[in-house]
Design a protein around this motif. Structure first.
Motif, mmCIF file in Angstrom:
data_model
loop_
_atom_site.group_PDB
_atom_site.id
_atom_site.type_symbol
_atom_site.label_atom_id
_atom_site.label_comp_id
_atom_site.label_asym_id
_atom_site.label_seq_id
_atom_site.Cartn_x
_atom_site.Cartn_y
_atom_site.Cartn_z
ATOM 1 N N ILE A 241 0.814 -1.208 0.000
ATOM 2 C CA ILE A 241 0.000 0.000 0.000
ATOM 3 C C ILE A 241 0.856 1.271 0.000
ATOM 4 N N VAL A 242 2.005 1.239 0.694
ATOM 5 C CA VAL A 242 2.885 2.407 0.679
ATOM 6 C C VAL A 242 3.599 2.509 -0.667
ATOM 7 N N LYS A 243 4.033 1.384 -1.202
ATOM 8 C CA LYS A 243 4.712 1.379 -2.500
ATOM 9 C C LYS A 243 3.826 1.957 -3.590
ATOM 10 N N ASN A 244 2.519 1.676 -3.527
ATOM 11 C CA ASN A 244 1.577 2.136 -4.548
ATOM 12 C C ASN A 244 0.888 3.442 -4.180
ATOM 13 N N ALA A 245 1.286 4.050 -3.066
ATOM 14 C CA ALA A 245 0.625 5.264 -2.598
ATOM 15 C C ALA A 245 0.900 6.434 -3.539
ATOM 16 N N LEU A 246 -0.108 7.294 -3.701
ATOM 17 C CA LEU A 246 0.060 8.504 -4.494
ATOM 18 C C LEU A 246 0.950 9.497 -3.753
ATOM 19 N N THR A 247 1.602 10.339 -4.512
ATOM 20 C CA THR A 247 2.433 11.386 -3.906
ATOM 21 C C THR A 247 1.890 12.754 -4.323
ATOM 22 N N GLU A 248 2.757 13.632 -4.826
ATOM 23 C CA GLU A 248 2.312 14.995 -5.129
ATOM 24 C C GLU A 248 1.416 15.071 -6.362
ATOM 25 N N GLU A 249 1.575 14.097 -7.278
ATOM 26 C CA GLU A 249 0.801 14.079 -8.510
ATOM 27 C C GLU A 249 0.128 12.722 -8.678
ATOM 28 N N VAL A 250 -0.998 12.707 -9.390
ATOM 29 C CA VAL A 250 -1.758 11.475 -9.594
ATOM 30 C C VAL A 250 -0.931 10.427 -10.316
ATOM 31 N N THR A 251 -0.059 10.868 -11.198
ATOM 32 C CA THR A 251 0.724 9.942 -12.028
ATOM 33 C C THR A 251 1.964 9.409 -11.322
ATOM 34 N N LYS A 252 2.195 9.834 -10.083
ATOM 35 C CA LYS A 252 3.423 9.480 -9.381
ATOM 36 C C LYS A 252 3.121 8.740 -8.088
ATOM 37 N N THR A 253 3.750 7.562 -7.909
ATOM 38 C CA THR A 253 3.624 6.812 -6.655
ATOM 39 C C THR A 253 4.980 6.783 -5.954
ATOM 40 N N THR A 254 4.983 6.343 -4.712
ATOM 41 C CA THR A 254 6.236 6.380 -3.955
ATOM 42 C C THR A 254 7.240 5.355 -4.477
ATOM 43 N N GLY A 255 6.747 4.167 -4.889
ATOM 44 C CA GLY A 255 7.651 3.097 -5.320
ATOM 45 C C GLY A 255 8.553 2.603 -4.210
ATOM 46 N N SER A 256 8.175 2.859 -2.964
ATOM 47 C CA SER A 256 9.042 2.545 -1.831
ATOM 48 C C SER A 256 9.134 1.045 -1.579
ATOM 49 N N ASP A 257 10.361 0.565 -1.361
ATOM 50 C CA ASP A 257 10.601 -0.822 -0.970
ATOM 51 C C ASP A 257 11.216 -0.882 0.428
ATOM 52 N N ALA A 258 10.819 0.037 1.287
ATOM 53 C CA ALA A 258 11.385 0.118 2.636
ATOM 54 C C ALA A 258 11.039 -1.127 3.446
ATOM 55 N N ASP A 259 11.883 -1.420 4.413
ATOM 56 C CA ASP A 259 11.671 -2.560 5.302
ATOM 57 C C ASP A 259 10.351 -2.406 6.055
#
Length: 339
Positions: A241-259
């Motif tokens: 859910i965090v990896k796919n979360a929206l950020t400042e723009e609709v077209t941009k997600t976090t892409g985070s792979d954090a532990d």
């Protein structure tokens, strides 16, 4: 035995009971009503067998795990999400590890933002299985960005997916449940529908909206006691859910792979969800500490909650700016101290 001694013993027993309860609460991962139901309540394998369960957001995370655990209970499953190939993967695993046959699982692609398709989707489920016993509104998207940097389009998308899409599908299913005078509407909101946290203003708004809508719907359905409206409020779990979360723009997600090892496992979260569904609980909080504690503080001691949230919020924003999981620091500290 003198009365004074008896009173001292009673006071000591009360103190010991309080200490035991405090220790149990520090290790709790669900609200007290939910944990009581887990201990003394009805079991999912008794209550949910032979039901038709429609799960949205079933291609990953909580929805995916819910499909796996339900498949072992002898239910008929309807799996919905936008990614058909992922739904096919989930179905294959359900058939491999569960107690279902191919005819027991319907893959039904669904876009929550395409509200005009929801009526047709509902008719497809009824045509396939003849009834809908449980609708699990699980589909949704999260957000990680500061309010000042975030486009209004992001907030619009969050409301369209998390709130309006869920309301639309519920309204399509509701007449069928009213006609039968029974059914369960289970909505996965979030602990952020109860509390607030920085970096998630739009997400919090959409989840607070869901809480308001379904709490009101529950009151309006008071004349239909067989229709249960439940709000499930999970804290952070191990998912994308965090990896796919929206950020400042609709077209941009976090892409985070954090532990994510410090977060609750999705299997435990779903296990508690099934307990809630089996016991018809109206609202449950599912979270490891310290988030569960924060929910209780927001509910019963809001002044303290605001002060603590401001302190933790600064660290959450700092973590985000440093590219690490927003909750990692205080979760790891808590895990070290109490687990």
């Amino acid at each position: 035995m003198s009365w004074n001694l008896l009173l001292w013993l009673l006071a000591l027993c009360a103190l010991l009971a309080l200490v035991v309860q405090l220790v149990c609460f520090l290790r709790a991962d669900g609200d007290l009503t939910l944990l009581w139901a887990e201990w003394q309540g009805r079991r999912p394998e008794w209550e949910l067998t032979d039901m038709v369960v429609w799960v949205t957001g079933a291609s990953s995370g909580i929805g995916e795990e819910l499909a796996y655990q339900l498949s072992k209970l002898g239910v008929s499953l309807v799996l919905s999400a936008r990614r058909v190939h992922e739904l096919e993967r989930v179905k294959r695993r359900c058939l491999e590890n569960g107690n279902l046959k191919g005819k027991d699982i319907l893959i039904l692609p669904l876009d929550l933002t395409n509200r005009s398709s929801h009526e047709m989707a509902t008719k497809a489920v009824l045509q396939e299985f003849g009834k809908i016993d449980i609708l699990v509104n699980n589909g949704g998207v999260s957000q990680r960005s500061l309010c000042v940097d975030t486009s209004v389009d992001v907030y619009k998308e969050l409301i369209e997916v998390n709130y309006l899409g869920t309301v639309s599908l519920t309204k399509c299913v509701l007449p069928h449940m009213i006609e039968r005078k029974q059914g369960k509407i289970v909505t996965v909101t979030s602990l952020l529908g109860v509390v607030c946290a920085p970096l998630s203003a739009g997400y919090c708004a959409s989840k607070h909206a869901l809480q308001g809508f379904f709490n009101t719907l529950r009151i309006e359905l008071a004349t239909y006691p067989g229709i249960i409206v439940s709000n499930i409020c999970p804290g952070p779990v191990q998912s994308n859910i965090v990896k796919n979360a929206l950020t400042e723009e609709v077209t941009k997600t976090t892409g985070s792979d954090a532990d994510q090892s410090h977060k609750m496992t999705v299997s435990r979260c779903v296990q508690l969800m099934l307990i809630s569904m089996a016991n018809d609980l109206k609202e449950v909080w599912i979270a490891d500490q310290p988030f569960l504690l924060m929910a209780y503080l927001w509910q019963y001691m809001p002044t303290w909650a605001w002060w603590i949230t401001n302190k933790l919020g600064k660290k959450r924003i700092e973590n985000f700016k440093n590219g690490v999981d927003a909750d990692s620091s205080y979760f790891k500290i808590w895990k070290t101290k109490y687990q």
